[in-house]
Scaffold this motif. Sequence first.
Motif, PDB file in Angstrom:
ATOM      1  N   THR A 365       0.847  -1.204   0.000  1.00  0.00           N
ATOM      2  CA  THR A 365       0.000   0.000   0.000  1.00  0.00           C
ATOM      3  C   THR A 365       0.875   1.244   0.000  1.00  0.00           C
ATOM      4  O   THR A 365       2.061   1.190   0.343  1.00  0.00           O
ATOM      5  CB  THR A 365      -0.923   0.065   1.234  1.00  0.00           C
ATOM      6  OG1 THR A 365      -0.120   0.262   2.417  1.00  0.00           O
ATOM      7  CG2 THR A 365      -1.757  -1.190   1.385  1.00  0.00           C
ATOM      8  N   LYS A 366       0.278   2.364  -0.359  1.00  0.00           N
ATOM      9  CA  LYS A 366       0.966   3.653  -0.232  1.00  0.00           C
ATOM     10  C   LYS A 366      -0.089   4.742  -0.072  1.00  0.00           C
ATOM     11  O   LYS A 366      -1.284   4.523  -0.324  1.00  0.00           O
ATOM     12  CB  LYS A 366       1.852   3.935  -1.441  1.00  0.00           C
ATOM     13  CG  LYS A 366       1.103   4.214  -2.737  1.00  0.00           C
ATOM     14  CD  LYS A 366       2.088   4.597  -3.839  1.00  0.00           C
ATOM     15  CE  LYS A 366       1.342   4.995  -5.124  1.00  0.00           C
ATOM     16  NZ  LYS A 366       2.297   5.395  -6.190  1.00  0.00           N
ATOM     17  N   LEU A 367       0.363   5.916   0.346  1.00  0.00           N
ATOM     18  CA  LEU A 367      -0.514   7.084   0.434  1.00  0.00           C
ATOM     19  C   LEU A 367      -0.450   7.847  -0.883  1.00  0.00           C
ATOM     20  O   LEU A 367       0.643   8.130  -1.391  1.00  0.00           O
ATOM     21  CB  LEU A 367      -0.065   8.004   1.570  1.00  0.00           C
ATOM     22  CG  LEU A 367      -0.269   7.498   3.002  1.00  0.00           C
ATOM     23  CD1 LEU A 367       0.364   8.460   3.989  1.00  0.00           C
ATOM     24  CD2 LEU A 367      -1.741   7.317   3.305  1.00  0.00           C
ATOM     25  N   ASN A 368      -1.610   8.162  -1.488  1.00  0.00           N
ATOM     26  CA  ASN A 368      -1.600   8.961  -2.712  1.00  0.00           C
ATOM     27  C   ASN A 368      -1.553  10.456  -2.358  1.00  0.00           C
ATOM     28  O   ASN A 368      -1.521  10.834  -1.183  1.00  0.00           O
ATOM     29  CB  ASN A 368      -2.788   8.613  -3.620  1.00  0.00           C
ATOM     30  CG  ASN A 368      -4.136   8.978  -3.012  1.00  0.00           C
ATOM     31  OD1 ASN A 368      -4.217   9.700  -2.011  1.00  0.00           O
ATOM     32  ND2 ASN A 368      -5.208   8.494  -3.626  1.00  0.00           N
ATOM     33  N   ASP A 369      -1.554  11.293  -3.374  1.00  0.00           N
ATOM     34  CA  ASP A 369      -1.423  12.738  -3.140  1.00  0.00           C
ATOM     35  C   ASP A 369      -2.583  13.310  -2.335  1.00  0.00           C
ATOM     36  O   ASP A 369      -2.453  14.355  -1.686  1.00  0.00           O
ATOM     37  CB  ASP A 369      -1.307  13.480  -4.482  1.00  0.00           C
ATOM     38  CG  ASP A 369      -0.015  13.158  -5.205  1.00  0.00           C
ATOM     39  OD1 ASP A 369       0.925  12.695  -4.519  1.00  0.00           O
ATOM     40  OD2 ASP A 369       0.056  13.350  -6.434  1.00  0.00           O
ATOM     41  N   ALA A 370      -3.716  12.621  -2.378  1.00  0.00           N
ATOM     42  CA  ALA A 370      -4.883  13.084  -1.625  1.00  0.00           C
ATOM     43  C   ALA A 370      -4.894  12.559  -0.188  1.00  0.00           C
ATOM     44  O   ALA A 370      -5.841  12.805   0.561  1.00  0.00           O
ATOM     45  CB  ALA A 370      -6.164  12.649  -2.339  1.00  0.00           C
ATOM     46  N   GLY A 371      -3.839  11.810   0.178  1.00  0.00           N
ATOM     47  CA  GLY A 371      -3.770  11.265   1.521  1.00  0.00           C
ATOM     48  C   GLY A 371      -4.568   9.987   1.711  1.00  0.00           C
ATOM     49  O   GLY A 371      -4.773   9.547   2.845  1.00  0.00           O
TER      50      GLY A 371
END
Length: 422
Positions: A365-371
Amino acid sequence: MKVLIIGSGGREHSLLKACLKSPLVDEVVAAPGNGGMAAEARCLAVDIEDGAAVLALARQEAAELVIVGPEAPLAVGVADTLREAGIAVYGPGKAGAELEASKAFSKEFMQRHQIPTAGSATFSDYAEALEYLKDKSYPIVIKASGLAAGKGVIIPQNFEDAQRTIHEMLVKNVFGDSGHTVLIEDFMDGEEASIMLMVSGEQYVQLPPSQDHKRVGEGDTGPNTGGMGAYTPAPVVTPEIAEKIRTKIIEPSLKGLKSDGVDYRGTLYVGVMVVKGEPFVVEYNVRFGDPECQILLPLLEDDPIKLMLDCANGTLEPANVKVKDEHAMIVVMAAGGYPGPYGKGDVITFPESIPDNCSIVHAGTKLNDAGEIVTAGGRVLGVVATGPTLQAAADDAYALAKEVKWSDAFFRKDIGWRVLGS
C-alpha cells in the motif's frame, strides 16, 4: 529508545506495531515503509541494500536498535555495517544470511552438519542438469539458488516440465543472477510447517509452529505466491515431532553456525517437511516469514522488541519467555491478477472500528497525493485475528476481511483448511 525498521512489507508493519506497543520504545521510524506504516510513524526514503546509506540514516535518526526485516539487505551485509559502527541490530550478518541467499550453500551446510534434508544436486550447466533429470522420478523440486522473493521454487510433475523449468532458469535467465545456479531436489511427500527461532548465538526462543499457504487458490491450487495466509499453532508439529525438530535440526543448525564461526543474531526460519513422522529441512530463511510474523508476534506474552534487543546484545534468556495459549490466523488480501500482472492505485476503504483481537497489517500500500491509502503491490494487506480456538480466530479474521474493500480485492477462503476443513 528509538528504533529504525528497515523494509516495507507486512512483516515490517507488524514489527512497527510491536514497537508502538513496547514500553521500551519512545519512537519508531521506518525506511522506506508503506501506506499503513506511514499512517502510524515517520517513513523515510533509503536504498535498503546500501549499507552506507542505511548506516547514515541510523546515525541521522540516532537509532539505538535497527531491525532489518527483509532478506535482501541481510544478504549484502547491511547488518555487518551497522554492527561494525556500534549500533545494535536484529538480523544476521552476511555470513549467516548466506543460508537463504544461496540454496546451494545452505544444502552443503545441512549435509556437512548432518541435518536431515532431501537428496539433491546443484547445477549451473543446462546440459548437465538435463542429463541428471532424465534418470529421476517425478514430481521433483527445482529451486533457483539465489533470492527470488519466495517464487523461485518449481515442482515439475514430469520430465518435460522439468526440462522447461531449467531452460527458463539457466538459459532464458528468468530469475536473473538468482537462477544462474539451480538446486534439483528429491520431492518430499509430507506436510510443511514453519519454525521461527529468535536467535542469539546458541541461545534461542522458539515461537509456535505455523503453516503458510503458498498457492494462490483454494485447496492449495494454482501458482506459488509470497503467501496467501497462515495460522498458528500448526498441529502437524506434535510434541514428539517438536522434540525431533529440536534435537535433529535446531540444535545441530545453531551448533553448525557456531562451529563455522558465525555469531548469528536474528530470526532463523526453518521450513520443515514432516514425512511419515520424521522432520526434514526444506530450506532456511534468515528473517521472519511474511505472513507468519504477523500471527506470531501477537502470541508472545513478552515484549518482542525486548527479545530482539536481547538477541542483538547477546543477553537473551529463553527460559523466561512465555507464549500465550491462543491461536492466530492471517488472511492475505491481494490485488486481482496476482501473482501475475496486477493493477495499482485503487483506493482502499476500511471499517470504522477494528475488534481488539484483530489488526490490519499493510504490505503493498501507499498514500496517494490526496492522503488516501491505495494499492501498490500484489499482496496488499493482511487481516489478523487471535482467539481461544483456531475457528474463533478464523471467524473474526474473515468477518473483518469482508469489510475491507477495493475494486479487485480477493483472498483465499480456506486458510487453515487442514485443521478446519475446506
